[in-house]
Design a protein around this motif. Structure first.
Motif, PDB file in Angstrom:
ATOM      1  N   PRO A 185       0.824  -1.222   0.000  1.00 21.36           N
ATOM      2  CA  PRO A 185       0.000   0.000   0.000  1.00 21.36           C
ATOM      3  C   PRO A 185       0.849   1.260   0.000  1.00 21.36           C
ATOM      4  CG  PRO A 185       0.069  -0.961   2.192  1.00 21.36           C
ATOM      5  CD  PRO A 185       0.764  -1.932   1.293  1.00 21.36           C
ATOM      6  N   PHE A 186       0.220   2.344  -0.449  1.00 24.70           N
ATOM      7  CA  PHE A 186       0.875   3.646  -0.414  1.00 24.70           C
ATOM      8  C   PHE A 186       0.784   4.221   0.996  1.00 24.70           C
ATOM      9  CE2 PHE A 186      -0.290   2.989  -4.809  1.00 24.70           C
ATOM     10  CZ  PHE A 186       0.842   3.406  -5.490  1.00 24.70           C
ATOM     11  N   THR A 187       1.657   5.166   1.297  1.00 29.15           N
ATOM     12  CA  THR A 187       1.730   5.744   2.633  1.00 29.15           C
ATOM     13  C   THR A 187       1.055   7.114   2.676  1.00 29.15           C
ATOM     14  OG1 THR A 187       3.828   6.873   2.199  1.00 29.15           O
ATOM     15  CG2 THR A 187       3.945   4.576   2.969  1.00 29.15           C
ATOM     16  N   THR A 188       0.886   7.608   3.891  1.00 27.19           N
ATOM     17  CA  THR A 188       0.347   8.954   4.067  1.00 27.19           C
ATOM     18  C   THR A 188       1.252   9.986   3.418  1.00 27.19           C
ATOM     19  OG1 THR A 188      -0.675   8.297   6.163  1.00 27.19           O
ATOM     20  CG2 THR A 188      -0.373  10.671   5.773  1.00 27.19           C
ATOM     21  N   GLU A 189       2.544   9.742   3.496  1.00 29.94           N
ATOM     22  CA  GLU A 189       3.500  10.646   2.864  1.00 29.94           C
ATOM     23  C   GLU A 189       3.323  10.651   1.352  1.00 29.94           C
ATOM     24  OE1 GLU A 189       7.896   9.802   2.396  1.00 29.94           O
ATOM     25  OE2 GLU A 189       7.955  11.263   4.047  1.00 29.94           O
ATOM     26  N   ASP A 190       3.125   9.460   0.760  1.00 32.93           N
ATOM     27  CA  ASP A 190       2.853   9.383  -0.685  1.00 32.93           C
ATOM     28  C   ASP A 190       1.610  10.200  -1.038  1.00 32.93           C
ATOM     29  OD1 ASP A 190       4.974   7.620  -1.205  1.00 32.93           O
ATOM     30  OD2 ASP A 190       3.742   5.873  -0.681  1.00 32.93           O
ATOM     31  N   GLU A 191       0.584  10.078  -0.211  1.00 32.08           N
ATOM     32  CA  GLU A 191      -0.661  10.787  -0.464  1.00 32.08           C
ATOM     33  C   GLU A 191      -0.447  12.300  -0.451  1.00 32.08           C
ATOM     34  OE1 GLU A 191      -5.223  10.948   1.368  1.00 32.08           O
ATOM     35  OE2 GLU A 191      -3.734   9.511   2.125  1.00 32.08           O
ATOM     36  N   GLU A 192       0.315  12.783   0.519  1.00 36.79           N
ATOM     37  CA  GLU A 192       0.577  14.216   0.613  1.00 36.79           C
ATOM     38  C   GLU A 192       1.391  14.719  -0.569  1.00 36.79           C
ATOM     39  OE1 GLU A 192       2.508  14.463   4.352  1.00 36.79           O
ATOM     40  OE2 GLU A 192       0.644  14.449   5.527  1.00 36.79           O
ATOM     41  N   LEU A 193       2.408  13.947  -0.968  1.00 36.92           N
ATOM     42  CA  LEU A 193       3.241  14.347  -2.102  1.00 36.92           C
ATOM     43  C   LEU A 193       2.429  14.401  -3.390  1.00 36.92           C
ATOM     44  CD1 LEU A 193       6.503  12.289  -1.376  1.00 36.92           C
ATOM     45  CD2 LEU A 193       6.147  14.739  -1.026  1.00 36.92           C
ATOM     46  N   VAL A 194       1.590  13.382  -3.591  1.00 32.90           N
ATOM     47  CA  VAL A 194       0.783  13.326  -4.815  1.00 32.90           C
ATOM     48  C   VAL A 194      -0.240  14.454  -4.826  1.00 32.90           C
ATOM     49  CG1 VAL A 194      -0.979  11.971  -6.019  1.00 32.90           C
ATOM     50  CG2 VAL A 194       1.133  10.882  -5.266  1.00 32.90           C
ATOM     51  N   GLN A 195      -0.796  14.775  -3.668  1.00 36.99           N
ATOM     52  CA  GLN A 195      -1.770  15.869  -3.603  1.00 36.99           C
ATOM     53  C   GLN A 195      -1.116  17.193  -3.995  1.00 36.99           C
ATOM     54  OE1 GLN A 195      -3.847  16.111   0.104  1.00 36.99           O
ATOM     55  NE2 GLN A 195      -5.150  17.806  -0.553  1.00 36.99           N
ATOM     56  N   VAL A 196       0.102  17.439  -3.523  1.00 35.71           N
ATOM     57  CA  VAL A 196       0.823  18.657  -3.899  1.00 35.71           C
ATOM     58  C   VAL A 196       1.094  18.666  -5.397  1.00 35.71           C
ATOM     59  CG1 VAL A 196       3.002  19.912  -3.661  1.00 35.71           C
ATOM     60  CG2 VAL A 196       1.861  18.985  -1.636  1.00 35.71           C
ATOM     61  N   LEU A 197       1.521  17.526  -5.922  1.00 35.51           N
ATOM     62  CA  LEU A 197       1.846  17.443  -7.345  1.00 35.51           C
ATOM     63  C   LEU A 197       0.598  17.636  -8.217  1.00 35.51           C
ATOM     64  CD1 LEU A 197       4.221  17.000  -9.242  1.00 35.51           C
ATOM     65  CD2 LEU A 197       3.772  14.540  -9.160  1.00 35.51           C
ATOM     66  N   ALA A 198      -0.528  17.047  -7.792  1.00 36.98           N
ATOM     67  CA  ALA A 198      -1.771  17.200  -8.548  1.00 36.98           C
ATOM     68  C   ALA A 198      -2.252  18.648  -8.516  1.00 36.98           C
ATOM     69  CB  ALA A 198      -2.841  16.273  -7.993  1.00 36.98           C
ATOM     70  N   SER A 199      -2.095  19.310  -7.363  1.00 38.59           N
ATOM     71  CA  SER A 199      -2.470  20.714  -7.265  1.00 38.59           C
ATOM     72  C   SER A 199      -1.618  21.564  -8.190  1.00 38.59           C
ATOM     73  CB  SER A 199      -2.322  21.187  -5.815  1.00 38.59           C
ATOM     74  OG  SER A 199      -2.617  22.559  -5.699  1.00 38.59           O
ATOM     75  N   ALA A 200      -0.315  21.275  -8.240  1.00 35.73           N
ATOM     76  CA  ALA A 200       0.574  22.003  -9.150  1.00 35.73           C
ATOM     77  C   ALA A 200       0.167  21.772 -10.599  1.00 35.73           C
ATOM     78  CB  ALA A 200       2.018  21.570  -8.924  1.00 35.73           C
ATOM     79  N   ALA A 201      -0.239  20.545 -10.902  1.00 35.53           N
ATOM     80  CA  ALA A 201      -0.676  20.249 -12.267  1.00 35.53           C
ATOM     81  C   ALA A 201      -1.936  21.041 -12.620  1.00 35.53           C
ATOM     82  CB  ALA A 201      -0.930  18.752 -12.424  1.00 35.53           C
ATOM     83  N   GLY A 202      -2.883  21.164 -11.658  1.00 34.06           N
ATOM     84  CA  GLY A 202      -4.084  21.956 -11.918  1.00 34.06           C
ATOM     85  C   GLY A 202      -3.751  23.401 -12.204  1.00 34.06           C
ATOM     86  N   ASN A 203      -2.834  23.966 -11.419  1.00 28.90           N
ATOM     87  CA  ASN A 203      -2.409  25.352 -11.658  1.00 28.90           C
ATOM     88  C   ASN A 203      -1.715  25.490 -13.008  1.00 28.90           C
ATOM     89  OD1 ASN A 203      -3.397  26.233  -9.184  1.00 28.90           O
ATOM     90  ND2 ASN A 203      -1.471  25.813  -8.119  1.00 28.90           N
ATOM     91  N   ALA A 204      -0.898  24.504 -13.352  1.00 34.30           N
ATOM     92  CA  ALA A 204      -0.199  24.543 -14.641  1.00 34.30           C
ATOM     93  C   ALA A 204      -1.188  24.468 -15.799  1.00 34.30           C
ATOM     94  CB  ALA A 204       0.806  23.392 -14.730  1.00 34.30           C
TER      95      ALA A 204
END
Length: 409
Positions: free
Chosen positions: A138-157
């Motif tokens: 399984p993925f970790t809480t840290e993975d979830e936080e990193l992916v959320q930041v990356l997805a947010s950056a992608a939305g802004n981009a």
């Protein structure tokens, strides 16, 4: 500590890579690659939020070599998972097999919403976190936080890329306006103006076919007066009906823009045209003069190409308004030219009547006067010349008459 710093550095590099792209599709492609590398996932994919994705629409990394059937099942399963998000931006599923029936075994999934100013546009999914020396877990809480930041950056981009694209489109259409105005000021007639409209719409809309249709003599038919691009020779002089069987007719009948995303609905000119089968996404807008439709401007792309966006429809409609005004200007110029020709005919006729015919009559009278003082042979010769002058007077009089009534009456 060192591990955490390393992941933060990796996240910063990934954010820079994602936000450096200026095309929405490139942003998503960079996102799946970076997210997979950042989390150690076996594969990553992005699927649209609004409708189930076809395999060819799913942007993916790590699924190379998977056949189309399995890709289709994965795309369908991932789309079904969107119901798990509700009000959350991320979702972790440790036992994903039951959520993806028929797909290749997946032990864990991590999903994140890609949100722009216009709303949710897509969902990012990561599957099977790699663990050295162990089976995927399984993925970790840290993975979830990193992916959320990356997805947010992608939305802004993507917001930034969309803004750049709208700016580019507006500048391109503004250039088209300038080209059209230049053609009219340069003396282009109505037919040439219509052709310029079709050519500029084809180029700026990045379409494969463009056409301008005007009302025919029959009130329920249009006629294609100008065409550019694919099948332009076949499109000219076609007569689409003013009804719902074609986008062109529907735009004219309703006075509102019409759009077809994939060619499955009404086509540009209706189903009877052979080229219609090769055209897909299309849009048609009315040429409106003083709030009254006076024709339509339509563009279409090949079936394999992407649909037109809302901004493109808006800009095509704006261009059509100027095109209608330009058409009216060209028509007025043609009317003014015809009026000038008629005035020239009147002036020439008046000159011929007032001066030339008067002189000819005077010469004829002089010849008759001279003939009276000559012998028989000389008198006959002079009278023959006078008769010829009478014939010239009759020809000139007929010419004046024709000039004054015009050539088309």
């Amino acid at each position: 500590m060192q591990h955490a710093q390393g992941r933060i550095s990796a996240l910063l590099r990934a954010v820079m890579l994602v936000t450096d792209e200026s095309d929405p599709g490139a942003v998503l492609r960079q996102l799946v690659t970076c997210a997979r590398d950042l989390t150690g996932a076996a594969w990553a994919a992005v699927v649209p939020s609004d409708e189930p994705a076809r395999p060819d629409e799913m942007i993916r990394a790590g699924l190379e070599g998977v056949d189309a059937g399995r890709l289709g099942r994965i795309a369908h399963g991932l789309h079904a998972l969107q119901g798990l998000f509700e009000d959350r931006d991320t979702v972790r599923v440790d036992d994903a097999v039951r959520h993806l029936p028929g797909a290749p075994p997946v032990s864990a999934l991590l999903g994140s919403v890609i949100r722009t100013r216009s709303g949710d546009v897509a969902h990012l999914y990561l599957a099977d976190k790699h663990r050295p020396g162990h089976s995927p877990g399984p993925f970790t809480t840290e993975d979830e936080e990193l992916v959320q930041v990356l997805a947010s950056a992608a939305g802004n981009a993507m917001d930034h890329a969309a803004l750049l694209e709208r700016t580019r489109l507006r500048e391109a259409w503004r250039h088209a306006h300038t080209q059209l105005t230049t053609a009219i000021l340069g003396g282009a007639d109505c037919d040439r103006a219509l052709q310029v409209i079709a050519e500029q719409a084809l180029r700026i809309a990045e379409a494969d076919a463009a056409l301008v249709s005007l009302p025919d003599q029959s009130p329920d038919r249009l006629v294609v007066r100008a065409a550019a691009g694919l099948g332009s020779a076949d499109l000219l002089d076609r007569t689409p009906s003013v009804d719902a069987t074609s986008l062109t007719g529907r735009a004219y009948a309703t006075g509102r823009p019409q759009i077809s995303d994939d060619g499955s609905g009404p086509r540009v000119l209706g189903p009877e045209l052979p080229i219609a089968t090769s055209l897909g996404p299309a849009m048609a807008v009315p040429l409106t003069d003083r709030d009254t439709p006076v024709g339509t401007l339509s563009v279409a792309r090949a079936r394999t190409r992407g649909r037109f966006g809302d901004t493109e429809v808006e800009l095509l409609a704006s261009f059509a308004v100027q095109a209608a005004l330009t058409r009216r200007l060209a028509a007025h110029r043609a009317d003014e030219e015809q009026l000038r020709l008629l005035r020239d005919r009147d002036r020439i006729g008046a000159d011929l009547h007032d001066r030339t015919i008067h002189d000819l009559y005077a010469i004829g009278l002089d010849l008759h006067s001279i003939a009276g003082r000559l012998d028989a042979d000389g008198q006959q010769a002079v009278l023959d010349v006078a008769d010829r002058i009478d014939e010239v007077i009759q020809d000139v009089t007929g010419t004046v008459f024709r000039l004054r009534i015009g050539p088309d009456r």
